[in-house]
Design an enzyme around this catalytic site. Structure first.
Site, PDB file in Angstrom:
ATOM      1  N   LYS A 121       0.863  -1.197   0.000  1.00  0.00           N
ATOM      2  CA  LYS A 121       0.000   0.000   0.000  1.00  0.00           C
ATOM      3  C   LYS A 121       0.888   1.232   0.000  1.00  0.00           C
ATOM      4  O   LYS A 121       1.729   1.403   0.874  1.00  0.00           O
ATOM      5  CB  LYS A 121      -0.898  -0.005   1.249  1.00  0.00           C
ATOM      6  CG  LYS A 121      -1.642   1.329   1.483  1.00  0.00           C
ATOM      7  CD  LYS A 121      -2.547   1.292   2.719  1.00  0.00           C
ATOM      8  CE  LYS A 121      -3.140   2.662   3.023  1.00  0.00           C
ATOM      9  NZ  LYS A 121      -4.014   2.677   4.227  1.00  0.00           N
TER      10      LYS A 121
ATOM     11  N   ASP B  55     -12.093   7.177   3.920  1.00  0.00           N
ATOM     12  CA  ASP B  55     -10.874   6.929   4.692  1.00  0.00           C
ATOM     13  C   ASP B  55     -10.508   5.437   4.717  1.00  0.00           C
ATOM     14  O   ASP B  55      -9.436   5.071   5.182  1.00  0.00           O
ATOM     15  CB  ASP B  55     -11.061   7.458   6.119  1.00  0.00           C
ATOM     16  CG  ASP B  55      -9.749   7.625   6.864  1.00  0.00           C
ATOM     17  OD1 ASP B  55      -8.689   7.545   6.211  1.00  0.00           O
ATOM     18  OD2 ASP B  55      -9.791   7.843   8.091  1.00  0.00           O
TER      19      ASP B  55
ATOM     20  N   ASP C 292       1.769   6.477   5.399  1.00  0.00           N
ATOM     21  CA  ASP C 292       0.777   5.500   4.945  1.00  0.00           C
ATOM     22  C   ASP C 292       1.208   4.776   3.662  1.00  0.00           C
ATOM     23  O   ASP C 292       0.416   4.082   3.026  1.00  0.00           O
ATOM     24  CB  ASP C 292      -0.575   6.211   4.748  1.00  0.00           C
ATOM     25  CG  ASP C 292      -1.764   5.285   4.948  1.00  0.00           C
ATOM     26  OD1 ASP C 292      -1.579   4.202   5.534  1.00  0.00           O
ATOM     27  OD2 ASP C 292      -2.881   5.643   4.508  1.00  0.00           O
TER      28      ASP C 292
ATOM     29  N   ARG D 287      -7.634  -0.447   1.205  1.00  0.00           N
ATOM     30  CA  ARG D 287      -8.165  -1.715   0.678  1.00  0.00           C
ATOM     31  C   ARG D 287      -8.596  -1.575  -0.778  1.00  0.00           C
ATOM     32  O   ARG D 287      -8.540  -2.541  -1.540  1.00  0.00           O
ATOM     33  CB  ARG D 287      -9.311  -2.186   1.588  1.00  0.00           C
ATOM     34  CG  ARG D 287     -10.462  -1.222   1.667  1.00  0.00           C
ATOM     35  CD  ARG D 287     -11.360  -1.474   2.870  1.00  0.00           C
ATOM     36  NE  ARG D 287     -10.778  -0.987   4.121  1.00  0.00           N
ATOM     37  CZ  ARG D 287     -11.337  -1.115   5.319  1.00  0.00           C
ATOM     38  NH1 ARG D 287     -12.487  -1.737   5.449  1.00  0.00           N
ATOM     39  NH2 ARG D 287     -10.749  -0.637   6.394  1.00  0.00           N
TER      40      ARG D 287
ATOM     41  N   LYS E 191     -10.009  12.979   8.205  1.00  0.00           N
ATOM     42  CA  LYS E 191      -9.498  12.577   9.515  1.00  0.00           C
ATOM     43  C   LYS E 191      -9.436  13.793  10.439  1.00  0.00           C
ATOM     44  O   LYS E 191      -9.300  14.925   9.969  1.00  0.00           O
ATOM     45  CB  LYS E 191      -8.072  12.030   9.361  1.00  0.00           C
ATOM     46  CG  LYS E 191      -7.984  10.635   8.781  1.00  0.00           C
ATOM     47  CD  LYS E 191      -6.532  10.164   8.780  1.00  0.00           C
ATOM     48  CE  LYS E 191      -6.393   8.784   8.170  1.00  0.00           C
ATOM     49  NZ  LYS E 191      -7.057   7.722   8.942  1.00  0.00           N
TER      50      LYS E 191
ATOM     51  N   ASP F  88      -2.558  10.266   3.611  1.00  0.00           N
ATOM     52  CA  ASP F  88      -3.948   9.872   3.813  1.00  0.00           C
ATOM     53  C   ASP F  88      -4.659  10.888   4.702  1.00  0.00           C
ATOM     54  O   ASP F  88      -4.592  10.812   5.928  1.00  0.00           O
ATOM     55  CB  ASP F  88      -4.000   8.474   4.445  1.00  0.00           C
ATOM     56  CG  ASP F  88      -5.424   7.986   4.671  1.00  0.00           C
ATOM     57  OD1 ASP F  88      -6.367   8.608   4.113  1.00  0.00           O
ATOM     58  OD2 ASP F  88      -5.598   6.984   5.389  1.00  0.00           O
TER      59      ASP F  88
ATOM     60  N   GLU G 281      -9.427   3.669   2.349  1.00  0.00           N
ATOM     61  CA  GLU G 281      -8.951   3.771   0.970  1.00  0.00           C
ATOM     62  C   GLU G 281      -7.909   2.715   0.626  1.00  0.00           C
ATOM     63  O   GLU G 281      -7.797   2.304  -0.529  1.00  0.00           O
ATOM     64  CB  GLU G 281      -8.371   5.178   0.731  1.00  0.00           C
ATOM     65  CG  GLU G 281      -6.905   5.407   1.154  1.00  0.00           C
ATOM     66  CD  GLU G 281      -6.656   5.246   2.633  1.00  0.00           C
ATOM     67  OE1 GLU G 281      -7.616   5.332   3.420  1.00  0.00           O
ATOM     68  OE2 GLU G 281      -5.497   5.015   3.039  1.00  0.00           O
TER      69      GLU G 281
END
Ligand code: BES
Ligand code: MN
Ligand code: ZN
Length: 512
Positions: free
Chosen positions: A267, A349, A290, A353, A279, A272, A351
């Site tokens: 990933k 959020d 991230d 996956r 967030k 993020d 995201e």
């Protein structure tokens, strides 16, 4: 990048200059060379040990400045408990804690006398010790403007320049250090990428950095938005659509052996914000990390290529920036992934996956892997479950799971398996699409893993490592003081080495 000390290996002669590190086992029982130096200084070491109550315990040391009767400016006697019972991790940690004795202190060369006997400190042990020292020496100083560079080293930091390790078989240690050095470089690359701020390292910049791997013989293919669109990777693209910085994917192939590859997916959300499901402000800066999964994949590819590993590995990373904006995806949007399955985006959020779903599918379609492993800073919930010591492991295959767990125990990059199952899978059924991207309040790491599993074909051994707690904002250890730990590089190196590499019997004999 850090100003790493140069490491060299020399025979077991008593050092004649520089700062000197000697060892004592539990007792304290001085090593042979420590004993010789004790004698030539009329018992200085044993007296100092007695006065200070030094018993040769691990993490204890006596520091002698300008020791009388000796010509060294400084001598440190370090406890190592019982080296005969050391495992790989103990040698690493010893190297790390010894390295820490010499940070920011006077002198630039240290002689470390590792004379615990050839059967105790094997060439591999010595190489691991050196690796631990290198990893501990890492510092991310790129943006410290006062650390003016002079001869490649920071002027205001009296950091160590040379480490000379005295050992029983320096030739063999030099050989063993070839792969240890590759690992040090791989971990350093991963740490550097994770530590880099997101204004500097966006998807394009990250993709660009992977090109350096071509010099080592890795085939690097960068997919831009047009290419991703053509492939139908709309879930990945949906995450990046709110950002001015275009999304990318990178495919890295190291073909050190024939046969089906192992595919490693990372990933790479370079930042993020959460997107429209924004967030909270507190701690959001951490989301520059991230992309730690992707960073690990790049570090690993470097490591494999540098040591010319006889293994066939493909690394795939999805690089996106998750931003709110006029073009951003909305909660309630439905997107069609490359697999053809549709996703209802309930929370922008969740995201990671979406990015991984497309990359996992691409990896299976294109490469028919014998196993596929992904790494992702996927959920905050994995820290609720496991804290920051273990990464979460999810798998559809017991053997793969076992191999990864053992590699984790050997390297100290530990994994703890968490469950998957049809009841959990139901949590992500959607009313309007094939699945939704969140699974409700409880078991957040599991429903995220279930989402990924929907992109795994029947019969493909797959494992997902949730590294949100271990790869960034890391806890201090003997071998790491960096925010980005580089988690996963050593783990996957060991996993590949032990099970997928043509070792011709050499490495196999070392297995414990
Ligand atoms: N990148 C985060 C997970 C994360 C959190 C990593 C903290 C490292 C530290 C991920 O994209 C995320 O936001 N996950 C959400 C999922 C939720 C919206 C279902 C989370 O964990 O809260
Ligand atoms: Mn998120
Ligand atoms: Zn994320």
């Amino acid at each position: 990048m850090s100003d790493q000390a140069a490491i060299s290996f020399v025979p077991l002669d008593p050092p004649t200059d520089g700062i000197v590190a000697l060892f004592a086992e539990e007792g304290p029982k001085l090593t042979p060379i420590a004993k010789t130096i004790d004698k030539s200084s009329k018992g200085l070491l044993s007296r100092a040990a007695e006065i200070s109550g030094f018993k040769g315990k691990k993490d204890s040391a006596i520091d002698l400045i300008a020791p009388s009767g000796l010509k060294f400016p400084r001598l440190v006697l370090i406890g190592m408990d019982k080296p005969s019972s050391y495992r790989e991790e103990d040698w690493l940690n010893l190297g790390g804690s010894v390295r820490a004795q010499f940070t920011g202190r006077e002198g630039d060369t240290v002689h470390i006398v590792l004379d615990a006997g050839p059967r105790v400190a094997s060439p591999e042990d010595v190489a691991n010790f050196a690796l631990g020292a290198q990893l501990r020496g890492y510092k991310f100083q790129k943006y410290k403007s006062k650390a003016k560079k002079k001869n490649g080293a920071a002027e205001n930091d009296r950091s160590l320049k040379r480490i000379v390790i005295h050992c029983a078989d320096p030739k063999a240690a030099i050989k063993a250090f070839v792969s240890a050095r590759a690992l040090a470089n791989g971990v350093t690359i991963a740490r550097d990428l994770v530590n880099e701020p997101a204004n500097v390292l966006g998807p394009a910049e990250f993709a660009h950095q992977t090109k350096a791997l071509t010099k080592l013989g890795v085939k690097v293919e960068i997919l831009n938005e047009a290419a991703l669109k053509k492939l139908g990777m709309n879930a990945l693209l949906a995450v990046g659509q709110g950002s001015d910085r275009p999304s990318h994917a990178v495919i890295m192939q190291w073909k050190g052996a024939t046969g089906d590859p192992v595919v490693i997916v990372g990933k790479g959300v370079t930042f993020d914000t959460g997107g429209i499901s924004l967030k909270p402000a507190a701690g959001m800066e951490d989301m520059k990390g991230d992309m730690a999964g992707a960073a690990c994949v790049v570090g690993l590819m470097h490591e494999l290529a540098e040591r010319k590993a006889k293994v066939n590995v493909v690394g795939i990373i999805g690089l996106v920036e998750n931003m709110p904006g006029g073009g951003a995806q909305r909660p309630g949007d439905v997107v069609t992934s490359m697999s053809g399955q549709t996703i209802e985006v309930l929370n922008t959020d969740a995201e990671g996956r979406m990015v991984l779903g497309d990359c996992l599918w691409y990896g299976q379609e294109k490469f028919k892997p014998q196993a596929i492993v992904n790494l992702a800073t996927l959920t905050g919930a994995v820290m609720v479950a496991l804290g920051k010591e273990y990464a979460g492991l999810f798998s559809n295959n017991d053997e793969l799971s076992q191999r990864l767990t053992v590699a984790g125990d050997i390297t100290g990059e530990r994994l703890w398996r968490l469950p998957l199952g049809p009841k959990y899978d139901k949590m992500i059924d959607s009313k309007v699409a094939d699945m939704k991207n969140t699974g409700g309040k409880w078991g957040g790491s599991i429903s995220a893993a279930q989402f990924l599993q929907r992109f795994i074909k029947d019969g493909t051994p797959w494992a997902h490592l949730d590294i949100a707690g271990t790869a960034m904002s890391s806890v201090d250890s003997d071998i790491n003081r960096s925010w980005g730990s580089g988690f996963g590089v050593r783990l996957l190196d060991r996993f590949l080495r032990d099970h997928y590499e043509n070792t011709e019997g050499i490495e196999v004999a070392r297995r414990r």
